[in-house]
Design a protein around this motif. Structure first.
Motif: not given
Length: 246
Positions: A42, A78, A80
């Motif tokens: 990530g 992750s 994001k």
């Protein structure tokens, strides 16, 4: 940030480009491996350095299983990173399948990453209708792997499983997998929304699974289980008509 503007021929393929794996070894060492490591960790900053040079890399296999960066990230944690990838991908890129036949959407469903599933769905609304491994739809795969939250969300987006991708058999299969995986609330919603489930050929499989689930009969789950059994055993359920039992 480099954007992904693939030529029509490349975007027409349901599979990722294999050039990083089949081409020069330096490309594999210098691009595929670092991009894989960034995707699984990530680490967006590391991935961005690579993708800024060639936005088309979002459509490339970076593992022997033909996983794209999004496939790898979908199995991680992750959100994001996934959202950043989605921002530079075309909707059709999300339909790429790995060697198992899974889209990244299927991988997220199997992994139980419901927020990733939701994010991908905003980029391509067709994803829930695209089959993955063993020609199974994402809702089935979520139920198979016991991912209740994902199964609940995907069922809520399935229009009560009335889309063209649903057949009598695969609807019954999802119901059975929900019960096998103790996802009783979704199974109950399916029964209430679809009169006649399960169809006769699957009825006894469902009853057999329920009969063997002694550990599932907890105080918390008992109401849903009892409602499931009552609906199936109801005289209103076509599969229980006496003409089938004689």
């Amino acid at each position: 940030m480099a954007t992904n503007k693939a030529d029509p021929e490349l975007q027409a393929s349901p599979y990722p480009c294999g050039n990083l794996l089949d081409g020069r070894r330096n490309d594999y060492l210098d691009i595929a491996i670092p991009l894989y490591r960034a995707s699984i960790k990530g680490d967006w900053e590391a991935a961005k350095l690579i993708l800024d040079k060639d936005g088309m890399l979002v459509r490339y296999s970076i593992t022997e299983k033909k996983d794209t960066p999004l496939h790898v990230a979908a199995a991680g944690h992750s959100l994001k990173f996934v959202k950043n990838l989605l921002a530079i991908m075309q909707p059709v890129d999300l339909e790429l399948q790995n060697a198992d036949g899974n889209t990244a959407f299927c991988v997220a469903a199997i992994s139980g990453n419901v927020d990733m599933v939701k994010s991908m769905l905003t980029r391509n609304s067709a994803l829930p209708t695209i089959c993955g491994s063993d020609n199974k739809l994402p809702l089935y795969l979520a139920a198979l792997h016991g991912q209740r939250e994902v199964a609940d969300f995907l069922y809520s987006k399935s229009d009560k499983m009335t889309d063209e991708c649903w057949t009598n058999d695969n609807v019954d299969d999802v119901l059975l997998k929900c019960i096998q995986s103790d996802i009783f609330d979704v199974a109950l919603r399916m029964l209430k929304d679809n009169e006649g489930l399960p169809r006769y050929q699957h009825l006894w499989d469902v009853l057999h699974v329920l009969a063997r689930k002694h550990k599932a009969f907890s105080v918390k789950r008992l109401p849903d289980i009892m409602q499931i059994m009552q609906i199936i055993a109801s005289g209103k359920h076509p599969s229980m008509n006496t003409q089938h039992l004689n």
